[in-house]
Design a protein around this motif. Structure first.
Motif, short mmCIF file in Angstrom:
data_model
loop_
_atom_site.label_atom_id
_atom_site.label_comp_id
_atom_site.label_asym_id
_atom_site.label_seq_id
_atom_site.Cartn_x
_atom_site.Cartn_y
_atom_site.Cartn_z
N GLN A 1 0.83 -1.14 -0.08
CA GLN A 1 -0.04 0.05 0.01
C GLN A 1 1.02 1.24 -0.24
OE1 GLN A 1 -2.97 0.22 3.05
NE2 GLN A 1 -4.23 -1.19 2.27
N VAL A 2 0.39 2.35 -0.43
CA VAL A 2 0.86 3.61 -0.32
C VAL A 2 0.29 4.63 0.48
CG1 VAL A 2 1.65 5.65 -1.78
CG2 VAL A 2 1.83 3.38 -2.71
N ASP A 27 5.33 0.89 -0.86
CA ASP A 27 6.16 0.08 -2.07
C ASP A 27 6.22 0.82 -3.06
OD1 ASP A 27 3.98 -2.21 -3.10
OD2 ASP A 27 3.52 -0.17 -2.33
N ILE A 28 6.58 2.22 -3.18
CA ILE A 28 6.93 3.03 -4.26
C ILE A 28 7.99 2.73 -5.10
CG2 ILE A 28 7.20 5.09 -4.95
CD1 ILE A 28 5.16 6.20 -2.83
N ALA A 29 7.94 2.41 -6.45
CA ALA A 29 9.12 1.93 -7.08
C ALA A 29 9.51 3.14 -7.96
CB ALA A 29 8.68 0.88 -8.21
N ARG A 100 4.08 4.66 -9.17
CA ARG A 100 4.14 3.28 -9.53
C ARG A 100 4.43 2.28 -8.39
NH1 ARG A 100 6.73 -0.82 -11.28
NH2 ARG A 100 8.89 0.39 -11.68
N ARG A 101 3.62 1.36 -7.86
CA ARG A 101 4.05 0.66 -6.93
C ARG A 101 4.99 -0.46 -7.35
NH1 ARG A 101 -1.18 -1.50 -3.80
NH2 ARG A 101 0.60 -2.44 -2.59
N ASN A 109 -2.79 7.03 -8.73
CA ASN A 109 -3.29 8.00 -8.40
C ASN A 109 -3.29 8.11 -6.83
OD1 ASN A 109 -3.40 10.96 -8.64
ND2 ASN A 109 -5.42 10.79 -9.21
N TYR A 110 -2.50 8.66 -5.98
CA TYR A 110 -2.66 8.60 -4.64
C TYR A 110 -2.96 10.08 -3.55
CZ TYR A 110 -0.80 3.95 -5.48
OH TYR A 110 -0.52 2.68 -6.30
N TRP A 111 -3.67 9.98 -2.78
CA TRP A 111 -4.04 11.30 -1.96
C TRP A 111 -3.65 11.02 -0.76
CZ3 TRP A 111 -5.79 15.27 -4.75
CH2 TRP A 111 -6.08 15.07 -5.97
N GLY A 112 -3.24 11.88 0.10
CA GLY A 112 -3.27 12.53 1.44
C GLY A 112 -4.69 12.69 1.99
N GLN A 113 -4.74 12.67 3.47
CA GLN A 113 -5.86 12.66 4.07
C GLN A 113 -6.40 14.41 4.15
OE1 GLN A 113 -3.19 12.44 5.75
NE2 GLN A 113 -3.05 14.19 7.29
#
Length: 121
Positions: A1-2, A27-29, A100-101, A109-113
């Motif tokens: 997870q990211v 696990d960000i590549a 990319r994981r 696409n990942y977001w903070g809270q």
């Protein structure tokens, strides 16, 4: 997870400064782009600024000359320095990564809270 964790929001008087930080874990590549969005009450979320892994930046006109974005790929971190803040900058600010994981072929696409920024006049 990211996961993206933001910090640095708060309350400030007009003309003041705040610095937002966002650090990613997981696990960000690779990272394509890191950015900051904001959403004021009753308005749509909008891009404030973003930065590519090559260091190219994009900043919206309403904050140019006042806000600066910086990224650190090695630390998986992005920062937003906000100076000369105005009441119209009041919003919830969200960190965003396009990354990319290790287990994925395509970037996600990942977001903070979100972190609240309130500027009083």
């Amino acid at each position: 997870q990211v996961q993206l964790v933001e910090s640095g929001g708060g309350w400030v008087q007009a003309g003041g400064s705040l610095r937002l930080s966002c650090v990613a874990s997981g696990d960000i590549a690779s990272i394509n782009t890191m950015g900051w969005y904001r959403q004021a009450p009753g308005k749509q979320r909008e891009l404030v600024a973003d930065i590519t892994s090559e260091g190219r930046t994009n900043i919206i006109d309403s904050v140019k000359g006042r806000f600066t974005i910086a990224g650190d790929n090695a630390k998986k971190a992005v920062y937003l320095q906000m100076n000369s803040l105005k009441p119209e900058d009041t919003a919830v600010y969200y960190c965003n990564f396009i990354a990319r994981r290790r287990t994925a072929f395509l970037a996600g696409n990942y977001w903070g809270q979100g972190t609240q920024v309130t500027v009083s006049s």
